[in-house]
Motif scaffolding. Structure first.
Motif, PDB file in Angstrom:
ATOM      1  N   ILE A   1     -26.850 -36.638 -19.348  1.00 50.95           N
ATOM      2  CA  ILE A   1     -25.486 -37.168 -19.366  1.00 50.95           C
ATOM      3  C   ILE A   1     -25.192 -37.890 -18.057  1.00 50.95           C
ATOM      4  N   ARG A   2     -24.623 -39.095 -18.174  1.00 54.23           N
ATOM      5  CA  ARG A   2     -24.162 -39.850 -17.008  1.00 54.23           C
ATOM      6  C   ARG A   2     -22.771 -40.386 -17.314  1.00 54.23           C
TER       7      ARG A   2
ATOM      8  N   ILE B   1     -16.346 -29.871 -23.595  1.00 53.13           N
ATOM      9  CA  ILE B   1     -16.608 -29.923 -22.157  1.00 53.13           C
ATOM     10  C   ILE B   1     -15.937 -31.148 -21.561  1.00 53.13           C
ATOM     11  N   THR B   2     -15.587 -31.061 -20.293  1.00 55.59           N
ATOM     12  CA  THR B   2     -15.008 -32.183 -19.556  1.00 55.59           C
ATOM     13  C   THR B   2     -15.921 -32.501 -18.389  1.00 55.59           C
ATOM     14  N   ILE B   3     -16.255 -33.779 -18.250  1.00 58.26           N
ATOM     15  CA  ILE B   3     -17.174 -34.228 -17.209  1.00 58.26           C
ATOM     16  C   ILE B   3     -16.450 -35.238 -16.324  1.00 58.26           C
ATOM     17  N   PRO B   4     -16.341 -34.970 -15.018  1.00 60.95           N
ATOM     18  CA  PRO B   4     -15.715 -35.950 -14.130  1.00 60.95           C
ATOM     19  C   PRO B   4     -16.681 -37.113 -13.863  1.00 60.95           C
TER      20      PRO B   4
ATOM     21  N   GLN C   1     -11.123 -41.232 -15.303  1.00 61.49           N
ATOM     22  CA  GLN C   1     -11.644 -40.267 -14.341  1.00 61.49           C
ATOM     23  C   GLN C   1     -12.505 -39.179 -14.965  1.00 61.49           C
ATOM     24  N   TYR C   2     -12.388 -38.953 -16.270  1.00 59.73           N
ATOM     25  CA  TYR C   2     -13.113 -37.879 -16.944  1.00 59.73           C
ATOM     26  C   TYR C   2     -13.558 -38.350 -18.312  1.00 59.73           C
ATOM     27  N   ILE C   3     -14.609 -37.751 -18.817  1.00 64.81           N
ATOM     28  CA  ILE C   3     -14.940 -37.895 -20.223  1.00 64.81           C
ATOM     29  C   ILE C   3     -14.915 -36.503 -20.820  1.00 64.81           C
ATOM     30  N   ARG C   4     -14.261 -36.394 -21.942  1.00 65.04           N
ATOM     31  CA  ARG C   4     -14.161 -35.107 -22.621  1.00 65.04           C
ATOM     32  C   ARG C   4     -14.957 -35.212 -23.916  1.00 65.04           C
ATOM     33  N   ILE C   5     -15.819 -34.245 -24.146  1.00 64.31           N
ATOM     34  CA  ILE C   5     -16.635 -34.200 -25.356  1.00 64.31           C
ATOM     35  C   ILE C   5     -16.185 -32.972 -26.130  1.00 64.31           C
TER      36      ILE C   5
ATOM     37  N   ASN D   1      -7.640 -40.009 -18.057  1.00 60.78           N
ATOM     38  CA  ASN D   1      -7.234 -39.976 -16.656  1.00 60.78           C
ATOM     39  C   ASN D   1      -6.813 -38.608 -16.168  1.00 60.78           C
ATOM     40  N   THR D   2      -7.047 -37.560 -16.929  1.00 57.89           N
ATOM     41  CA  THR D   2      -6.717 -36.223 -16.454  1.00 57.89           C
ATOM     42  C   THR D   2      -7.660 -35.208 -17.075  1.00 57.89           C
ATOM     43  N   ALA D   3      -7.930 -34.162 -16.342  1.00 55.72           N
ATOM     44  CA  ALA D   3      -8.803 -33.113 -16.871  1.00 55.72           C
ATOM     45  C   ALA D   3      -8.023 -32.154 -17.760  1.00 55.72           C
ATOM     46  N   ASN D   4      -6.699 -32.251 -17.735  1.00 52.60           N
ATOM     47  CA  ASN D   4      -5.859 -31.369 -18.535  1.00 52.60           C
ATOM     48  C   ASN D   4      -5.801 -31.890 -19.965  1.00 52.60           C
ATOM     49  N   ALA D   5      -6.430 -31.198 -20.894  1.00 51.19           N
ATOM     50  CA  ALA D   5      -6.520 -31.659 -22.279  1.00 51.19           C
ATOM     51  C   ALA D   5      -5.138 -31.854 -22.906  1.00 51.19           C
ATOM     52  N   ALA D   6      -4.177 -31.009 -22.555  1.00 45.03           N
ATOM     53  CA  ALA D   6      -2.846 -31.088 -23.169  1.00 45.03           C
ATOM     54  C   ALA D   6      -2.104 -32.365 -22.786  1.00 45.03           C
TER      55      ALA D   6
END
Length: 181
Positions: A165-166, A2-5, A145-149, A38-43
């Protein structure tokens, strides 16, 4: 995964904070990876902070926290966080304080207690150590900008429960806590 902004951004923020209550039961070979980036794009993600909760190398019945600076150099210090069972909940809080090479800090709290302080940092997936990134300056809060789990290279097997989650940018004074050796 999951990605959390960033959920909340204070004006003038100097600290990126991730906090969650977790329970993990890891049966596979690896653990759960957390990346602030810094990006929601995992790639195309450029990781600015990377840590994992995984089986302890010395005792697979325990879970440990590992903070990475890059794939070549990482924190050798593994902090025991909990037993490796879904019955053992723990609170993890990671604070990244923006700063220069000399003043940047990452603080790790377990169940409300400060357990680790480091000045290690990453910029665009490269560590800021003298060997790999001597000319780099630490990431800014706006870089996070995002945390990816997610699982670690598809090797995670088990159960992960996560609650409360915060992920936020806040203004907080960084106390002069000593670095952990």
């Amino acid at each position: 995964g999951i990605t959390i902004p960033v959920m909340d951004k204070e004006i003038g923020a100097n600290c990126a904070v991730f906090e969650a209550d977790m329970s993990l039961n890891i049966t596979g070979s690896e653990g759960v990876r957390f990346n602030m980036h810094n990006t929601a794009n995992a790639a195309s993600a450029k990781h600015n902070l990377w840590f994992e909760v995984k089986k302890d190398v010395n005792d697979s019945s325990k879970l440990a926290f590992v903070l990475y600076t890059d794939s070549q150099c990482y924190s050798k210090t593994r902090i025991e966080v909990a037993n490796n069972t879904n019955d053992d909940w723990f609170n993890l809080r990671v604070e990244y304080y923006e700063g220069t090479r000399e003043t940047v800090r990452t603080k790790i709290y377990l169940n409300g207690t400060l357990v680790y302080v480091t000045d290690a940092f990453r910029v665009n997936s490269v560590c800021g150590c003298e060997t790999h990134g001597a000319s780099l300056t630490p990431a800014t809060i706006s870089d996070m900008q995002y945390i990816r789990i997610r699982d670690d290279y598809g090797a995670y097997a088990g159960t992960m429960l996560i609650d409360n989650i915060r992920f936020e940018h806040i203004v907080k004074t960084c106390a002069d806590d000593p670095l952990t050796e």
